[in-house]
Scaffold this motif. Structure first.
Motif, short mmCIF file in Angstrom:
data_model
loop_
_atom_site.label_atom_id
_atom_site.label_comp_id
_atom_site.label_asym_id
_atom_site.label_seq_id
_atom_site.Cartn_x
_atom_site.Cartn_y
_atom_site.Cartn_z
N SER A 23 0.60 -1.45 -0.29
CA SER A 23 0.42 0.18 -0.17
C SER A 23 0.73 0.76 -0.32
O SER A 23 2.05 1.51 0.41
N ALA A 24 0.32 2.37 -0.57
CA ALA A 24 1.48 3.19 -1.08
C ALA A 24 1.07 4.16 0.70
O ALA A 24 -0.07 4.37 0.66
N LYS A 25 2.29 3.89 1.54
CA LYS A 25 2.65 4.54 3.03
C LYS A 25 2.85 6.21 2.90
O LYS A 25 3.96 6.65 2.44
N ALA A 26 1.54 7.13 3.25
CA ALA A 26 2.00 8.25 3.39
C ALA A 26 4.08 8.35 4.67
O ALA A 26 4.13 7.01 5.40
N PRO A 27 5.39 9.45 4.37
CA PRO A 27 5.26 9.42 5.44
C PRO A 27 4.85 9.58 7.13
O PRO A 27 3.58 9.48 7.54
N PRO A 28 5.66 9.20 8.43
CA PRO A 28 5.18 9.15 9.10
C PRO A 28 4.64 9.81 10.63
O PRO A 28 3.11 10.04 10.80
N ALA A 127 -3.08 -4.75 -12.95
CA ALA A 127 -4.51 -5.20 -11.44
C ALA A 127 -3.38 -4.81 -10.67
O ALA A 127 -4.85 -3.85 -9.53
N ALA A 128 -2.21 -5.55 -10.29
CA ALA A 128 -1.70 -4.97 -8.92
C ALA A 128 -1.60 -2.91 -8.97
O ALA A 128 -1.15 -2.52 -7.52
N PRO A 129 -0.22 -2.82 -10.30
CA PRO A 129 0.05 -0.99 -10.31
C PRO A 129 -1.36 -0.67 -10.27
O PRO A 129 -1.69 0.41 -9.59
N LEU A 130 -2.84 -0.86 -11.33
CA LEU A 130 -3.82 -0.11 -10.98
C LEU A 130 -3.91 -0.20 -9.22
O LEU A 130 -4.23 0.60 -9.09
N LYS A 131 -4.09 -1.23 -8.99
CA LYS A 131 -4.66 -0.53 -7.59
C LYS A 131 -3.77 -0.12 -6.62
O LYS A 131 -4.47 1.47 -5.99
N TYR A 132 -2.63 0.01 -6.44
CA TYR A 132 -1.70 0.34 -6.42
C TYR A 132 -1.84 1.90 -6.03
O TYR A 132 -1.70 3.34 -5.59
N LEU A 133 -1.64 2.33 -7.82
CA LEU A 133 -2.06 3.84 -8.07
C LEU A 133 -3.31 4.30 -7.24
O LEU A 133 -3.11 5.82 -7.10
N CYS A 146 -0.28 16.50 1.54
CA CYS A 146 -0.02 15.18 0.40
C CYS A 146 1.45 15.05 0.39
O CYS A 146 2.49 15.13 0.69
N PHE A 147 1.09 13.91 0.43
CA PHE A 147 2.51 12.86 0.09
C PHE A 147 2.56 12.35 -1.59
O PHE A 147 2.09 12.24 -2.20
N ALA A 148 4.15 12.05 -1.98
CA ALA A 148 4.04 12.11 -3.29
C ALA A 148 4.10 10.15 -3.46
O ALA A 148 4.03 10.00 -2.42
N LEU A 149 3.57 10.44 -4.33
CA LEU A 149 4.33 8.60 -4.80
C LEU A 149 5.24 7.47 -4.16
O LEU A 149 5.89 8.02 -5.47
N PRO A 150 5.36 6.87 -3.71
CA PRO A 150 6.57 6.75 -3.55
C PRO A 150 7.45 5.87 -4.27
O PRO A 150 6.70 4.84 -4.91
N SER A 151 8.27 5.50 -4.44
CA SER A 151 9.65 4.67 -5.24
C SER A 151 9.20 2.84 -4.92
O SER A 151 9.87 3.17 -4.04
N ILE A 152 8.81 2.03 -5.66
CA ILE A 152 8.83 0.86 -4.69
C ILE A 152 9.78 0.27 -6.03
O ILE A 152 10.01 -1.41 -6.14
N GLY A 153 11.12 0.87 -6.54
CA GLY A 153 11.75 0.03 -7.55
C GLY A 153 11.52 -0.04 -9.17
O GLY A 153 10.30 -0.25 -9.19
N MET A 154 12.67 -0.47 -10.06
CA MET A 154 12.23 0.31 -11.33
C MET A 154 11.64 -0.45 -12.00
O MET A 154 10.40 0.37 -12.95
N ALA A 155 10.88 -1.53 -11.98
CA ALA A 155 9.95 -2.48 -12.40
C ALA A 155 9.23 -2.37 -11.65
O ALA A 155 8.17 -1.91 -13.00
N LYS A 156 8.22 -2.04 -11.14
CA LYS A 156 6.67 -1.95 -10.69
C LYS A 156 6.55 -0.65 -10.88
O LYS A 156 5.74 -0.03 -11.40
#
Length: 275
Positions: A23-28, A127-133, A146-156
């Motif tokens: 899940s795209a989590k915000a900074p603490p 499906a997974a990237p769509l749900k994540y976005l 608001c917080f930016a969309l976190p990077s989770i690695g180049m492929a993803k």
């Protein structure tokens, strides 16, 4: 047991799909903020007034709205996000219209009746990237900041970028685009880079794919293609990419060879005259 194929060519990396996107989590600090409204109390049967619609359709970037204005995007009906007819999540219609131009165009189509009940996309790997976005869109829009969309690695990340571009949401993945665009153009090519882009969307409609084809073609023309172990036999491991590069490279190589031949003839002629 050897990890090579029977032909002796190392296989491409194997990833199980769908990707396990977190899940795209915000900074603490942002996570500690109270959400805009409790989900259970958000009214879903409120019709948009003319002023509401004008506001929603005029939003250029949700992330730049005040918290109060973002709260207005969580009122009203929800849209079900689907992939291959599988329900993934829901997103408020107003929020969807604010972030997605194709959704706005569809909403304004006279045949839509000013309604969108479902938003679909084909390809089970999407499906997974769509749900994540869309999970991130809802999460960030509810926060005090608001917080930016976190990077989770180049492929993803590239899969998320492709999905976002499909829905006209380039603005919301701009930081990821800039990060990986710089990698593609400035770093030495590796098989991981080739595979990540190939896996995301190996078609000319994906900007990273066309840029990769051009980059490899340029490197071949300049004689700067890396000869590292991981790049060995990349053409056999990624034949679709190899074919696209070949189609780009061959006419350019022929043109370069013809130019070099003309230059050589010109120099030879000048040398002959000077003797």
């Amino acid at each position: 047991m050897s990890s090579n194929t029977t032909s002796g060519v190392p296989p491409a990396p194997v990833l199980k799909f769908p990707f396990k996107y977190p899940s795209a989590k915000a900074p603490p600090a942002a996570l500690s903020d109270t959400p805009l409204t409790p989900a259970a109390s958000t009214p879903t049967d409120v019709a948009m007034t003319i002023d509401d619609e004008k506001f929603v359709l005029g939003v250029e970037n949700v992330l730049k709205l005040s918290r109060e204005d973002r709260a207005r995007l969580f009122v009203g009906p929800e849209v079900t996000v689907q992939c291959e007819y599988q329900d993934l999540c829901t997103v408020p219609l107003r929020l969807l219209l604010a972030v997605s131009k194709p959704a706005r165009d569809r909403y304004l189509d006279p045949e839509s009746g000013r309604k969108i009940e479902r938003l679909g996309m084909s390809g089970t790997n999407n499906a997974a990237p769509l749900k994540y976005l869309f999970g991130w869109v809802k999460e960030t829009a509810k926060k005090r900041k608001c917080f930016a969309l976190p990077s989770i690695g180049m492929a993803k990340d590239l899969k998320v970028i492709m999905v976002a571009q499909h829905h006209g949401m380039d603005n919301y993945v701009r930081s990821l685009i800039n990060r990986h665009w710089a990698t593609l153009h400035n770093d030495q090519l590796t098989f991981d880079i080739l595979w990540a882009i190939h896996n995301a969307d190996p078609t000319h409609t994906f900007s990273f794919w066309t840029a990769l084809v051009r980059r490899i073609s340029n490197d071949k023309l300049d004689g700067t293609m890396p000869d590292t172990e991981d790049m060995k036999d990349w053409e056999m491991r990624l034949p679709q990419l190899a074919a696209a590069v070949d189609a780009n490279y061959k006419p350019r190589a022929e043109k370069k060879a013809a130019w070099e031949a003309r230059q050589a003839a010109k120099l030879a002629k000048q040398a002959y005259k000077s003797t």
